[in-house]
Each structure stands twice: as structure tokens, then as C-alpha cells.
Design an enzyme around this catalytic site. Sequence first.
Site, PDB file in Angstrom:
ATOM      1  N   GLU A 243       0.845  -1.200   0.000  1.00 37.25           N
ATOM      2  CA  GLU A 243       0.000   0.000   0.000  1.00 37.25           C
ATOM      3  C   GLU A 243       0.882   1.253   0.000  1.00 37.25           C
ATOM      4  O   GLU A 243       0.648   2.198  -0.752  1.00 37.25           O
ATOM      5  CB  GLU A 243      -0.915  -0.025   1.235  1.00 37.25           C
ATOM      6  CG  GLU A 243      -1.689   1.263   1.422  1.00 37.25           C
ATOM      7  CD  GLU A 243      -2.813   1.171   2.462  1.00 37.25           C
ATOM      8  OE1 GLU A 243      -3.095   0.052   2.945  1.00 37.25           O
ATOM      9  OE2 GLU A 243      -3.407   2.214   2.775  1.00 37.25           O
ATOM     10  N   HIS A 339       3.424  29.466 -10.521  1.00 34.56           N
ATOM     11  CA  HIS A 339       2.277  29.760 -11.387  1.00 34.56           C
ATOM     12  C   HIS A 339       1.602  31.086 -10.998  1.00 34.56           C
ATOM     13  O   HIS A 339       0.664  31.510 -11.678  1.00 34.56           O
ATOM     14  CB  HIS A 339       1.226  28.642 -11.290  1.00 34.56           C
ATOM     15  CG  HIS A 339       1.482  27.457 -12.167  1.00 34.56           C
ATOM     16  ND1 HIS A 339       2.452  26.523 -11.920  1.00 34.56           N
ATOM     17  CD2 HIS A 339       0.869  27.038 -13.308  1.00 34.56           C
ATOM     18  CE1 HIS A 339       2.413  25.580 -12.850  1.00 34.56           C
ATOM     19  NE2 HIS A 339       1.468  25.876 -13.710  1.00 34.56           N
TER      20      HIS A 339
END
Length: 382
Positions: A243, A339
Amino acid sequence: MVPRTVYNEDHEQFRETLRKFLENEAVPYHHQWEKDGQIDRKLWNKAGEMGFLCPQVDEKYGGLGLDYGYNSIIDEEVARAGLSGIGWGLHSNIAVPYIINYGTEEQKKKYLPKCISGEMITAIAMSEPGAGSDLQGVRTTAVRKGDHYLLNGSKIFITNGQQADLVIVVAKTDPHEGASGVSLFLVEAASPGFKKGSNLEKIGMKAQDTSELFFDDVRVPVDNLLGGEGQGFIYLMQELPQERLSVAIYAIANAEAALQWTIDYVRDRKAFGKPISAFQNTQFKLAELDSELTALRVFIDRCLELHYKKELDVATAAKAKLLSTDFQCKLLDECVQLHGGYGYMWEYPIARSWADARVARIYAGTNEIMKLIISRDLLRDD
Ligand SMILES: Cc1cc2nc3c(=O)[nH]c(=O)nc-3n(C[C@H](O)[C@H](O)[C@H](O)COP(=O)(O)OP(=O)(O)OC[C@H]3O[C@@H](n4cnc5c(N)ncnc54)[C@H](O)[C@@H]3O)c2cc1C
């Protein structure tokens, strides 16, 4: 770029087919699925037809019998495209392996073909309102009554929780015991007394259905006990490295994609008469992120190689999860910054990945629990 050696040509062909499938069948719809709070169920069936669900399952149950590299490519492509609503990783890499590894022949014959076709979506229900990190403290009980167990309790934060047809439930068969009182059950969602709560509203992964589950005197046939009674905790410990590797693989692939989106953006966006990429701050940030990313990619690929040989130990898997998810969050934060305001807008993939990634430091064992595992390994007396 350090060449990758974990995949062969067949893996890469599989990747190409999957990438095209996702571009056509998922990318155009994911925005709507985020509004719906879940992906279209039909995507599971289409993925099943293409062999994208549980590719590792043996051919005698309808699987492709492929190595874990194919599971890992699925994680990478879903992560690269920012398709955080798709819960195939939880299904194929986390839940179904319990059936593969601990199921009886009857259980495998009954459930695996449907898990492969997408007819059955799986979930794993460990966490409870009062027990997340401390799984020994689960309160859900399963009391044996002749040919069935009576299941009572509740679970929280369960991925695929709304759509799941089959849930692996962690319950106490002996409430007086800690780890040795824990057992696992295959519980069908259609069972009387099994109720799903509302789809939980999250800060990211908005197309991923995450739910509370309630069990009120649910009769679970004895045949649906998974493995031995009282062995559940041991199974959890055995399965958690895969996992955690899956989370690490997803994190690094997503970070690589995010760095590329940012490189494209800073080349294009101008300020003070030049592209943002012309500023030394931008160049140095990108260089730092890429250097760390390269080192992590090599480490995670090495973990994958070890996993192919079944040699990935618990502490190394914990290190992979800790380092990759901490770094994924750091990289995304820096990339949002590069950004500017657009990085905060949901329509930009960088914004969505930033929000999606935060949970990676919390689920599959928090990063603090990873540090506990690693330090215990360092300090243990042999
Ligand atoms: C989107 C999402 C999806 C999830 N999917 C699933 C799923 O499919 N199935 C499932 O069973 N669970 C799922 N979870 C639950 C997740 O695994 C748990 O949230 C996680 O294990 C932490 O448990 P908790 O929330 O109870 O936090 P707590 O255990 O209460 O922890 C709170 C804080 O205390 C810290 N802490 C706890 N113990 C220690 C310690 N010993 N030493 C130092 N610090 C400690 C933790 O690191 C954390 O920072 C999901 C969660 C989310 C948010």
C-alpha cells in the site's frame, strides 16, 4: 535524466494503451466527476474489459497473471494525468491483494473474476471515528453466532466507500485482546444492516468517493472470514508495505508531471518583459526540485525492484512513503508559487494536484507513523 530500468517493452506498450484510454475515457470527464463527487461507474467496467483492474491476478480467475510493474504503471499514468478520482489503486493494489493472499479457493472463485471485470468495486475499512493510527483500538465487533458473525460498528474515511460492492472490514472478534483480537471480513455492501453514509466533502480528491460506513447487526457468513480468526493484524502488517509503495509511486509520478506543467508554464508566462523562466529564482527552484526528484525516482524504482522479488521490508516501504509524499507536497507548493495567481485556480491542474496531494501525508499511515516504524527498526534489539 537517469534511465529507468524497472520496466520492459511490454510494460511500456501497456502504458501507451492505458494512456490513450485515460485520455479518451477519463480526462474529458474528470472535471464533471469532481462536481459529482465520484467517477462514472462505467469507467470501472471499461477498465475491466481492457485489463486495467487487478492485472496481477492469476489467469485461472480471469486475470492476466502479470507482475506488479503493471499495477505500478497504472498508478503512474493515473497520477500523471491528475485523475485523482480514480480509485483503481485502492482496489487493485490494496484491497484485492487480501483476497489473493488470504482468501480461500471459494472466496477467490466467487469474488476475483468480478473484481477484475469491474462488476465489483472493493474498499478496505480499517479507520474508525476513534481509531485511525492506532488500529488495535478498533471498536467494530464481529461476534460468532453459529454459521455467521454479527457485525456492529462504524468506519470512516473509506475510499471507494460510495461505490464499493465488497468491503474488507477490520473488526474485533475478541474485544479483550489488542492485535490478536483483530480479524478481517469480506462484507458485501448489499448485506442487510450495512449502510453507507453520505459522500464526505474533502479539500481535494473531489472525484474520489470517501464515506462513512455503518454496520448494524450485519450477518456475515462464517465463509466470509478472510484468513484465520485473530490473524487480521498480521495480515494488515504484511500488506501495508505494498500500500505504501503504491502511494509512493503515485506521489513521484504526480510530482514529475507537476514539474513538467510548471516548466511549460514558466517558459510561456512573461513578467517584466521576459519569460518567468529567465529569472534566476525560477531556474534555481526548478533545478533544486528536479535534483531531489531524480534521487527519489531512483530510490522508488529500487523499492519497486525489491518488491518484484518480495524483498521490500516494512521500514524501507515506510521510508518510501514518507520521503515521496513529503516531497510531492513540497514540490507542488513551489510549483503553485511559480504559477502565481493562476496556480490557485481550480481549472489549473497544478492547483488540483496541490489540494489532492495533501492527504498523501495522512493516509496509508500518517508520515509520523512512518517515522515511528523507521525509528523502531533502527533502535530494535536483535
Ligand atoms: C481521503 C482519505 C481517504 C482515506 N481512505 C481510507 C481507506 O480507504 N480505508 C481506511 O481504513 N482509512 C482511510 N483513511 C483514513 C486514514 O488512514 C487515517 O485518517 C489515518 O490513518 C490517520 O488516522 P486519524 O485520522 O484517526 O488520525 P489520528 O490517528 O487521530 O492522528 C492525528 C495526528 O496524531 C498523530 N499521531 C497519532 N499517533 C501518533 C504517535 N504514536 N506518534 C506521533 N504522532 C501520532 C498523527 O500522525 C496525526 O498527525 C482515509 C483518510 C482520508 C483523509
